[in-house]
Design an enzyme around this catalytic site. Structure first.
Site, PDB file in Angstrom:
ATOM      1  N   GLN A 100       0.507  -1.049  -0.130  1.00 23.20           N
ATOM      2  CA  GLN A 100      -0.152   0.019   0.225  1.00 23.20           C
ATOM      3  C   GLN A 100       0.874   1.246  -0.040  1.00 23.20           C
ATOM      4  O   GLN A 100       1.650   1.470   0.773  1.00 23.20           O
ATOM      5  CB  GLN A 100      -0.904  -0.108   1.336  1.00 23.20           C
ATOM      6  CG  GLN A 100      -2.274   1.518   1.687  1.00 23.20           C
ATOM      7  CD  GLN A 100      -2.843   1.302   2.399  1.00 23.20           C
ATOM      8  OE1 GLN A 100      -2.404   1.575   3.358  1.00 23.20           O
ATOM      9  NE2 GLN A 100      -4.214   1.222   2.130  1.00 23.20           N
ATOM     10  N   TYR A 181      -6.040  10.628   4.167  1.00 22.63           N
ATOM     11  CA  TYR A 181      -4.769  10.974   3.950  1.00 22.63           C
ATOM     12  C   TYR A 181      -4.172  12.275   2.807  1.00 22.63           C
ATOM     13  O   TYR A 181      -5.366  12.727   2.222  1.00 22.63           O
ATOM     14  CB  TYR A 181      -3.354  10.359   4.009  1.00 22.63           C
ATOM     15  CG  TYR A 181      -3.835   9.256   5.616  1.00 22.63           C
ATOM     16  CD1 TYR A 181      -2.816  10.191   6.690  1.00 22.63           C
ATOM     17  CD2 TYR A 181      -4.176   7.963   5.479  1.00 22.63           C
ATOM     18  CE1 TYR A 181      -3.355   9.224   7.461  1.00 22.63           C
ATOM     19  CE2 TYR A 181      -4.061   7.124   6.828  1.00 22.63           C
ATOM     20  CZ  TYR A 181      -3.465   7.794   7.622  1.00 22.63           C
ATOM     21  OH  TYR A 181      -3.551   7.497   9.398  1.00 22.63           O
ATOM     22  N   ARG A 228      -8.123   2.342  -2.809  1.00 21.14           N
ATOM     23  CA  ARG A 228      -8.722   2.216  -1.100  1.00 21.14           C
ATOM     24  C   ARG A 228      -9.306   3.775  -1.290  1.00 21.14           C
ATOM     25  O   ARG A 228      -8.508   5.150  -1.549  1.00 21.14           O
ATOM     26  CB  ARG A 228      -7.993   1.987   0.206  1.00 21.14           C
ATOM     27  CG  ARG A 228      -8.678   1.492   1.013  1.00 21.14           C
ATOM     28  CD  ARG A 228      -7.429   1.305   2.206  1.00 21.14           C
ATOM     29  NE  ARG A 228      -8.318   0.878   3.284  1.00 21.14           N
ATOM     30  CZ  ARG A 228      -7.941   0.813   4.263  1.00 21.14           C
ATOM     31  NH1 ARG A 228      -7.015   0.850   5.369  1.00 21.14           N
ATOM     32  NH2 ARG A 228      -8.631  -0.801   5.403  1.00 21.14           N
ATOM     33  N   GLY A 318      -9.261  -6.465   8.949  1.00 23.36           N
ATOM     34  CA  GLY A 318      -8.462  -5.751   9.299  1.00 23.36           C
ATOM     35  C   GLY A 318      -7.960  -6.339  11.415  1.00 23.36           C
ATOM     36  O   GLY A 318      -7.187  -7.396  11.030  1.00 23.36           O
ATOM     37  N   ARG A 319      -8.805  -6.210  11.762  1.00 20.85           N
ATOM     38  CA  ARG A 319      -8.157  -6.336  13.422  1.00 20.85           C
ATOM     39  C   ARG A 319      -7.881  -7.737  13.543  1.00 20.85           C
ATOM     40  O   ARG A 319      -7.532  -8.143  14.556  1.00 20.85           O
ATOM     41  CB  ARG A 319      -8.798  -6.056  13.961  1.00 20.85           C
ATOM     42  CG  ARG A 319      -8.773  -4.504  14.576  1.00 20.85           C
ATOM     43  CD  ARG A 319      -9.471  -3.322  15.673  1.00 20.85           C
ATOM     44  NE  ARG A 319     -10.701  -2.907  14.982  1.00 20.85           N
ATOM     45  CZ  ARG A 319     -11.564  -2.063  14.932  1.00 20.85           C
ATOM     46  NH1 ARG A 319     -11.200  -1.777  16.396  1.00 20.85           N
ATOM     47  NH2 ARG A 319     -12.235  -1.735  14.703  1.00 20.85           N
TER      48      ARG A 319
END
Length: 365
Positions: A100, A181, A228, A318-319
């Site tokens: 990424q 971002y 993304r 994810g987590r």
């Protein structure tokens, strides 16, 4: 019959063994001196190679793109060599891995920038956010607005990062244009107050993202490039007055370029999704002809359902991947999941990083 989630799929030009993907997970464990991955990263990603595709933790394309301590980069020889070892380990286990590409923009602090310079952004508007420095949590610094003549340099930074990722052997790259971002800052009018070719209209605000996509696909090819997005998510006070209009322009442009996928950070948590936001997400998804990766805190049943129904082609977790290196296998057989220790999510060493057991290891013990 095997649920479609656990069957092979094609993501652009890359064949995957299943549709359970590992989402990017910032863990703040890069080397303190060089922001490089090393042996613990090699083992961490090797353990998770059973995923259809691993998408690495966000990786800054330049020193300027750094926003937190001990996040890895892809601009130095040490970093490229470190990532090459990670890629080789994942490939050795029969896995596939994407890097990424990340630039944080205004989500940074002067202490993290070379020479104590201000972070960069589309406009000189400070984010409502904190970051992590050697001193702990601090408010992000006020940024400076990028000059118009800096834009080609910025696009070249992404191109060079893609070249470095290719040298390291990554199967794909994912452009991070989400979660508040830099690229997300450019497309949203809450952070972008420019009056030049990169501000104002949806076409202008989407310009930088599309230039970056064009540069990266020159290196990797469209079939090995993904992006993304988080069009309906507000992070660090970043808003847009009309996200549906600007993303209804951007997404067809991405589709026209033939990139492999959109990795969508969907609003809310699956099963607790606002109906209107869910409908808006579905409308945006229809504008893209490539693969769609859903990401919204999915559980086993909801992930199976969205892939079976065609609402998504793949689901990124994810987590759950922090505490379950063999998550794809556990989901397929509906096994109990390990619980993650949140106190070890960010920073530290092997504790809470390499020591979560697989199901086979638990049974052997």
């Amino acid at each position: 019959m095997t649920d479609k989630l656990f069957t092979p799929g094609k993501l652009g030009d890359v064949a995957l063994k299943n549709r359970v993907l590992m989402a990017p997970l910032t863990r703040n464990r890069a080397s303190k001196q060089g922001d490089a991955p090393y042996d613990i990263h090699v083992e961490y990603y090797r353990q998770r190679a059973e995923a259809g595709l691993i998408i690495t933790e966000a990786t800054q394309i330049t020193p300027e793109g750094k926003g937190y301590i001990q996040t890895p980069g892809i601009y130095s020889r040490e970093q490229i060599d470190g990532w090459k070892k990670v890629v080789n380990a994942v490939h050795g286990e029969g896995g596939k891995i994407a890097l990424q590409l990340w630039h944080v923009g205004r989500i940074s602090h002067v202490s993290l920038q070379e020479g104590g310079q201000k972070p960069v952004a589309p406009s000189a508007i400070k984010a409502e956010a904190q970051t992590v420095t050697e001193e702990g949590f601090v408010d992000v610094s006020e940024p400076r607005a990028l000059e118009l003549d800096e834009m080609p340099r910025l696009v070249d930074d992404y191109r060079r990062a893609a070249q470095n990722a290719k040298e390291a052997g990554f199967d794909m790259v994912e452009i991070h244009a989400a979660n508040g971002y830099l690229l997300d800052q450019f497309i949203r009018d809450g952070a972008n107050k420019r009056d030049d070719a990169y501000g104002g209209s949806p076409e202008n605000r989407a310009r930088l993202i599309l230039e970056v996509v064009d540069a990266v696909t020159e290196v990797y090819g469209a079939g090995r490039t993904g992006i993304r997005l988080s069009p309906l998510i507000e992070v660090a006070g970043l808003k847009d007055s009309d996200p549906m209009t600007v993303y209804s322009y951007l997404i067809p442009e991405l589709s026209r370029r033939g990139i492999a996928y959109i990795h969508m950070v969907e609003p809310g948590t699956q099963g607790d999704l606002d109906q209107e936001l869910g409908q808006q997400t579905a409308r945006l998804r229809e504008l893209f002809d490539g693969a769609y990766i859903a990401n919204a805190g999915y559980g086993r049943d909801t992930a199976i359902r969205v892939v079976e129904s065609g609402q998504a082609d793949f689901v990124a977790f994810g987590r759950p991947y922090i505490a379950n290196p063999d998550l794809a296998h556990r989901l397929e057989i509906d096994a109990e999941l390990n619980e993650g220790d949140q106190s070890t999510y960010y920073g530290g060493g092997i504790e809470g990083y390499l020591d979560y057991p697989t199901l086979a290891e638990q049974k052997a013990a």
